[in-house]
Design a protein around this motif. Structure first.
Motif, short mmCIF file in Angstrom:
data_model
loop_
_atom_site.label_atom_id
_atom_site.label_comp_id
_atom_site.label_asym_id
_atom_site.label_seq_id
_atom_site.Cartn_x
_atom_site.Cartn_y
_atom_site.Cartn_z
N ALA A 99 0.84 -1.20 0.00
CA ALA A 99 0.00 0.00 0.00
C ALA A 99 0.87 1.24 0.00
O ALA A 99 1.94 1.27 0.60
CB ALA A 99 -0.91 -0.01 1.22
N SER A 100 0.40 2.29 -0.68
CA SER A 100 1.18 3.52 -0.75
C SER A 100 1.11 4.25 0.59
O SER A 100 0.25 3.97 1.43
CB SER A 100 0.64 4.42 -1.85
OG SER A 100 -0.63 4.89 -1.49
N GLY A 101 1.99 5.22 0.77
CA GLY A 101 2.03 5.98 2.02
C GLY A 101 0.73 6.69 2.29
O GLY A 101 0.23 6.70 3.41
N SER A 102 0.13 7.27 1.23
CA SER A 102 -1.12 8.00 1.43
C SER A 102 -2.26 7.06 1.82
O SER A 102 -3.12 7.41 2.63
CB SER A 102 -1.48 8.80 0.18
OG SER A 102 -1.49 7.95 -0.93
#
Lengths: 191, 178
Positions: A99-102
């Motif tokens: 999953a991306s940071g955001s």
């Protein structure tokens, strides 16, 4: 050296590494163990609830006094309410490791907002159970000439201690939750 | 993706990025034993992640994202057990340089100073610095960290200035590489 950071890149990437790549078998074993532990913790929680239901349910069936039985049934209803409220608070599915940071940030924010634990909300969750316990004790005392309020005082004292502790812990938890939300807000502004 | 494809992708990624994963683990965990656990955790997460790899980003971006997320979780978990103080970029820049430039010579010394700086940074800043040191561009760093391109560019600019100040003085004094 005109560009120290570029030289640092070379230095950084030139570190000696002795990479020990794990075998797929080892990884599968670890992943399975992790999943097993998670499932075990859930099973343990459910087992605890089941033990309480069996215990109070048994009392509701075997106690000779009708008032005491009604009290046990009230405790069971309170326990059901508490369990239902607790189950609402189960954390959502954690984003996978890719999953991306955001996405992680948003997940964390949602969880923090969802899992607000004030003393008031705690009382909504366990209040009926506590009232049911007091109600059952009152019925037991009133319906049994040999039982006095003094007999149930230790339980009442424990409940009072629990309430005070819960008040302190909920205040601390709420303060920490607000700090974390503020930290997340700062992160978002930075983006 | 079937299990054999997952295994193959993992094996390829581990072979190509194994060194980078180890460098990343060194930057996140100073203790050798715990670092080994972290490396293993990253490899497990990487293997698991390939079940969901859809090729919408490059393999490199995917691997770094998984590795950084796993390392960040490790750091947060460790922080709960053993609280320690991290510094933001602002605080780091305000700190005096601990090492004496006259004695700080050679690559080993420079690397240990760099590692000390990395360990002192807060995880978000540390993440950007590590990816910068691994030679990723701002777009890729943004894709991995979730930061906007502007925020990444600003951080990189400040990090480069910080590194230049810290290590240029040493280079002038010692004539080392860094």
């Amino acid at each position: 050296m005109s560009q120290p950071p570029d030289d640092l890149k070379t230095l950084w990437q030139g570190q000696d590494t002795e990479t020990k790549v794990m075998s797929v078998y080892a990884i599968r074993t670890r992943a399975a163990r992790f999943t097993f532990r998670r499932r075990l913790s859930y099973l343990f929680s459910f087992a605890l609830i089941a033990v309480e239901v069996v215990m109070f349910g048994r009392y509701a069936l075997i106690l000779p006094n009708v008032g005491a039985r009604i009290g046990m049934l009230a405790v069971l209803v309170g326990l059901g309410w508490t369990t239902a409220r607790f189950s609402l608070g189960w954390p959502g599915k954690f984003p996978d490791a890719a999953a991306s940071g955001s996405t992680l940030l948003e997940f964390h924010r949602t969880e923090l907002q969802r899992q607000q634990l004030t003393f008031a909300s705690m009382m909504v969750t366990v209040g009926p159970l506590l009232l049911a316990i007091v109600f059952s004790m009152a019925l037991a005392v009133l319906n049994d000439p040999h039982r006095r309020w003094l007999n149930v005082t230790p339980v009442l004292a424990l409940m009072a201690i629990w309430l005070v502790t819960a008040w302190f812990l909920s205040r601390r938890a709420e303060r920490r939750r607000r700090e974390k939300l503020a930290e997340l807000d700062a992160t978002r502004v930075e983006e | 993706m079937d299990a054999s494809q997952q295994d193959e992708r993992y094996a390829a990624a581990a072979a190509e990025f194994g060194g980078a994963i180890e460098r990343l683990a060194r930057a996140y965990e100073a203790e050798a034993d715990t670092r080994t656990d972290l490396i293993q955790d990253i490899h497990v997460a990487l293997w698991r992640s390939f079940a969901a790899f859809d090729g919408r980003c490059s393999l490199r971006t995917w691997v770094y994202r998984v590795a950084h997320n796993t390392a960040a979780s490790h750091v947060q978990k460790r922080r709960r057990l053993r609280p320690e103080r991290w510094a933001t970029l602002d605080a780091i820049e305000a700190l005096p340089d601990a090492d004496d430039p006259e004695t700080a010579v050679g690559e080993r010394r420079a690397l240990s100073r760099l590692m000390a700086l990395v360990h002192a940074l807060s995880p978000p800043d540390r993440q950007v610095l590590l990816l910068y040191l691994e030679d990723l561009d701002a777009a890729a760093i943004g894709e991995i960290t979730g930061l906007s391109a502007g925020a990444v560019a600003t951080k990189i600019h400040r990090l480069k200035a910080l590194l230049a100040r810290r290590f240029a003085a040493q280079h002038e004094q010692g004539g080392g590489r860094a």
